[in-house]
Design an enzyme around this catalytic site. Structure first.
Site: not given
Length: 344
Positions: A54-57
């Site tokens: 989920v990091y950064g989208g």
């Protein structure tokens, strides 16, 4: 850096872990600069990198990490996480077998690798049987796509339940936990850390600087927290109890000959149950500042003074993004129905 055993996995990791949540559009949007930070960390002796789908989208941070690791993959203990929402479809999240298999393949593709060294459940999943999750992860380990498994933000009782389930069902067991831990958030010293020690688990702690409060930058009347910090942890960043503790910690750092930042990091890695503290720099300057105190140790007098400011096993303020069990989050789990109360 002197390596430490990651629980009983046989894997050796550095006392600092490079967290990558700030790499990507919500932190540092320059992939080349992020790659340079990763290389600098590796050159300094850090050998474990933690990221998440989920990091950064839409997995952008994993792509940045994967590109930066080309040619250096074998030097890195690579950890990523699943469970968070990867779209609006309710089945593209969680800890079901259906999603875990898909999430892992997606992470492998974005990272450009054929296996993950440590695959972690990002958050507890009360609606999914832990046996479902462990069975899926066990199969993926047997397929050679995962080397070890862990979880994050797990309450002590659920850690024990997962260990028992693995033992009784002949499944792979969780080898690590990733909790929040700092001088301002010591609650896990009561139960989570002792339970992890009992089961020989490695512990990778996030937010050792308490979302930046332990850098000393956000004192009353000084620099104000960014919009992003205030979005995620508004009560934590403004809690007067936290600010009061920081004011009392600053002279302790001065007397120890350390910056407040490096005092905070040295405190976290001094706990015998903690394997590695996750640092999350956004810029090269941030990384250099964090590395400046690598190897620092705190004597008993300094640790005693810290205990006087924040007692062991306590949290003076609030951390908004810490996991809240359903038993506390939903009022219907804490209160009998009105009709039942009246009849009692």
């Amino acid at each position: 850096m002197r390596m430490r055993p990651l629980g009983r996995t046989g894997i050796q990791v550095s006392p600092y872990c490079l967290g990558t949540m700030m790499f990507g559009p919500f932190g540092n949007p320059d992939p080349d600069d992020c790659a340079a930070i990763i290389h600098r960390a590796l050159d300094a002796g850090i050998n474990v990198i933690d990221t998440a789908d989920v990091y950064g989208g839409d997995g952008e941070t994993e792509r940045i990490v994967g590109k930066a690791l080309k040619g250096r993959r074998d030097d890195v203990v690579l950890a990523t996480k699943f469970n968070g929402a990867m779209g609006t479809d309710l089945n593209r999240r969680g800890s079901s077998r259906r999603w875990i298999v898909t999430a892992l393949e997606d992470s492998l593709r974005r990272l450009g690798v054929d296996h993950i060294d440590l695959y972690q459940v990002h958050h507890p999943e009360p609606g999914t049987d832990i046996e479902e999750t462990l069975a899926a992860l066990t199969d993926l380990m047997r397929a050679g796509k995962i080397r070890a498994i862990g979880h994050s933000n797990m309450p002590a009782a659920e850690i024990v339940e997962a260990q028992w389930t693995a033992d009784r069902r002949g499944l792979a067991r969780f080898r690590t936990e990733q909790p929040t831990y700092s001088i301002l958030n010591r609650g896990i010293e009561r139960d989570v850390l002792p339970v992890c020690e009992r089961y020989g688990m490695g512990v990778l702690t996030w937010s050792p600087l308490a979302s930046g409060l332990l850098t000393g930058r956000f004192r009353p009347g000084g620099e104000q927290p960014s919009t992003g910090r205030m979005h995620w942890v508004p009560r934590h960043m403004t809690d007067p109890r936290n600010h009061a503790a920081v004011e009392r910690l600053a002279p302790i750092a001065d007397d120890a000959g350390l910056s407040l930042t490096n005092l905070a990091l040295a405190f976290v890695v001094s706990h015998p149950a903690v394997t590695s503290a996750i640092i999350g720099p956004r810029t090269m300057a941030h990384l250099d500042n964090l590395l400046a105190g690598a190897g620092a140790t705190l004597d008993d007098d300094t640790l005693d003074r810290i205990d006087e400011v924040v007692a062991p096993g306590t949290n003076p303020g609030t951390l908004d993004i810490a996991y809240t069990p359903p038993a506390l989050e939903h009022t219907d789990r804490r209160r009998r129905r009105t009709s039942d109360r009246a009849a009692a």
